[in-house]
Design a protein around this motif. Structure first.
Motif, PDB file in Angstrom:
ATOM      1  N   PRO A   3       0.802  -1.443  -0.024  1.00 32.91           N
ATOM      2  CA  PRO A   3       0.063   0.078  -0.039  1.00 32.91           C
ATOM      3  C   PRO A   3       0.908   1.349   0.012  1.00 32.91           C
ATOM      4  O   PRO A   3       0.445   2.420  -0.699  1.00 32.91           O
ATOM      5  CB  PRO A   3      -0.711  -0.028   1.229  1.00 32.91           C
ATOM      6  CG  PRO A   3      -0.926  -1.777   1.589  1.00 32.91           C
ATOM      7  CD  PRO A   3       0.232  -2.021   1.009  1.00 32.91           C
ATOM      8  N   THR A   4       1.942   1.325   0.559  1.00 35.78           N
ATOM      9  CA  THR A   4       2.601   2.600   0.741  1.00 35.78           C
ATOM     10  C   THR A   4       3.311   3.038  -0.473  1.00 35.78           C
ATOM     11  O   THR A   4       3.314   4.150  -0.899  1.00 35.78           O
ATOM     12  CB  THR A   4       3.933   2.476   1.804  1.00 35.78           C
ATOM     13  OG1 THR A   4       4.615   1.303   1.681  1.00 35.78           O
ATOM     14  CG2 THR A   4       3.116   2.377   3.377  1.00 35.78           C
ATOM     15  N   LYS A   5       3.805   1.858  -1.199  1.00 38.84           N
ATOM     16  CA  LYS A   5       4.552   2.380  -2.425  1.00 38.84           C
ATOM     17  C   LYS A   5       3.326   2.457  -3.319  1.00 38.84           C
ATOM     18  O   LYS A   5       3.424   3.443  -4.306  1.00 38.84           O
ATOM     19  CB  LYS A   5       5.146   1.125  -3.097  1.00 38.84           C
ATOM     20  CG  LYS A   5       6.384   0.572  -2.481  1.00 38.84           C
ATOM     21  CD  LYS A   5       7.132  -0.504  -2.877  1.00 38.84           C
ATOM     22  CE  LYS A   5       8.444  -0.950  -2.202  1.00 38.84           C
ATOM     23  NZ  LYS A   5       9.181  -2.008  -2.920  1.00 38.84           N
ATOM     24  N   MET A   6       2.056   2.030  -3.574  1.00 37.28           N
ATOM     25  CA  MET A   6       1.135   2.315  -4.521  1.00 37.28           C
ATOM     26  C   MET A   6       0.593   3.803  -4.219  1.00 37.28           C
ATOM     27  O   MET A   6       0.429   4.530  -4.955  1.00 37.28           O
ATOM     28  CB  MET A   6      -0.119   1.369  -4.209  1.00 37.28           C
ATOM     29  CG  MET A   6      -1.317   1.727  -5.241  1.00 37.28           C
ATOM     30  SD  MET A   6      -2.805   0.752  -4.657  1.00 37.28           S
ATOM     31  CE  MET A   6      -3.196   1.591  -3.083  1.00 37.28           C
ATOM     32  N   HIS A   7       0.781   3.892  -2.999  1.00 34.89           N
ATOM     33  CA  HIS A   7       0.245   5.587  -2.500  1.00 34.89           C
ATOM     34  C   HIS A   7       1.395   6.558  -2.990  1.00 34.89           C
ATOM     35  O   HIS A   7       1.020   7.657  -3.666  1.00 34.89           O
ATOM     36  CB  HIS A   7       0.229   5.520  -1.016  1.00 34.89           C
ATOM     37  CG  HIS A   7      -0.052   6.967  -0.498  1.00 34.89           C
ATOM     38  ND1 HIS A   7      -1.311   7.731  -0.740  1.00 34.89           N
ATOM     39  CD2 HIS A   7       0.995   7.942   0.074  1.00 34.89           C
ATOM     40  CE1 HIS A   7      -1.036   9.067  -0.134  1.00 34.89           C
ATOM     41  NE2 HIS A   7       0.164   9.022   0.492  1.00 34.89           N
ATOM     42  N   GLN A   8       2.410   5.992  -3.059  1.00 33.45           N
ATOM     43  CA  GLN A   8       3.554   7.040  -3.248  1.00 33.45           C
ATOM     44  C   GLN A   8       3.563   7.077  -4.947  1.00 33.45           C
ATOM     45  O   GLN A   8       3.590   8.272  -5.562  1.00 33.45           O
ATOM     46  CB  GLN A   8       4.915   6.591  -2.901  1.00 33.45           C
ATOM     47  CG  GLN A   8       6.020   7.586  -3.072  1.00 33.45           C
ATOM     48  CD  GLN A   8       5.701   8.964  -2.505  1.00 33.45           C
ATOM     49  OE1 GLN A   8       5.377   9.089  -1.248  1.00 33.45           O
ATOM     50  NE2 GLN A   8       5.810   9.996  -3.327  1.00 33.45           N
ATOM     51  N   GLN A   9       3.288   6.077  -5.367  1.00 31.80           N
ATOM     52  CA  GLN A   9       3.110   6.271  -7.214  1.00 31.80           C
ATOM     53  C   GLN A   9       1.956   7.017  -7.392  1.00 31.80           C
ATOM     54  O   GLN A   9       1.844   8.046  -8.218  1.00 31.80           O
ATOM     55  CB  GLN A   9       3.033   4.806  -7.589  1.00 31.80           C
ATOM     56  CG  GLN A   9       4.300   4.127  -7.620  1.00 31.80           C
ATOM     57  CD  GLN A   9       4.180   2.624  -8.390  1.00 31.80           C
ATOM     58  OE1 GLN A   9       3.143   2.357  -8.939  1.00 31.80           O
ATOM     59  NE2 GLN A   9       5.124   2.039  -8.450  1.00 31.80           N
ATOM     60  N   LEU A  10       0.840   7.030  -6.804  1.00 31.64           N
ATOM     61  CA  LEU A  10      -0.390   7.826  -6.978  1.00 31.64           C
ATOM     62  C   LEU A  10      -0.183   9.226  -6.888  1.00 31.64           C
ATOM     63  O   LEU A  10      -0.599  10.099  -7.484  1.00 31.64           O
ATOM     64  CB  LEU A  10      -1.400   7.218  -6.043  1.00 31.64           C
ATOM     65  CG  LEU A  10      -2.072   6.025  -6.580  1.00 31.64           C
ATOM     66  CD1 LEU A  10      -3.051   5.724  -5.712  1.00 31.64           C
ATOM     67  CD2 LEU A  10      -2.534   6.023  -8.127  1.00 31.64           C
TER      68      LEU A  10
END
Length: 137
Positions: A3-10
């Motif tokens: 989730p944290t990587k996905m959030h950062q990419q968004l």
């Protein structure tokens, strides 16, 4: 993807997160009195970033895809109604407590508080004596 990587990419792509929630799933076994077979019922609850919670009683479902006897479905519905009523009463009690956020709970406490505060200096009186008043809370 975690989730944290996905959030950062968004965020990197120009999106702004406006709300964040964490979902929890709860299981409750509903037993068939005739056969003794248990049917797991799943209920989800969502905790939002602001701290409020939503329990989705209407979206509760049985874990297995096998057919669930009608009397077990009725027992599950009765239990969900009982839980919903319990949480409504609990929510109402906490709201009533929160609405009485005054410094004094009754007239006697109000008089006592007034007596305690009558000798206190105002902010401007403290500044006139070259002292520093308490910071704004």
């Amino acid at each position: 993807m975690e989730p944290t990587k996905m959030h950062q990419q968004l965020v990197d792509l120009g999106l702004e997160r406006v709300n964040h929630a964490v979902t929890s799933t709860y299981r409750m076994n509903i037993a068939c009195e005739n056969t003794g077979v248990t049917y797991p019922l799943l209920v989800t609850a969502v905790t939002y970033e602001q701290g409020h919670h939503v329990i989705n009683f209407e979206e509760a479902e049985f874990e297995s895809s096998s057919s669930v006897p009608l009397h077990v479905q009725k027992a599950a519905l009765d239990k969900l109604i009982e839980l919903e009523q319990h949480f409504r009463q609990w929510t109402q009690m906490t709201l009533e407590g929160a609405q009485n956020s005054s410094m004094a709970q009754n007239i006697d406490e109000m008089k006592k508080l007034g007596d305690e505060m009558k000798d206190l200096k105002t902010g401007s009186e403290i500044i006139d004596k070259n002292q520093v008043p308490d910071p704004i809370q």
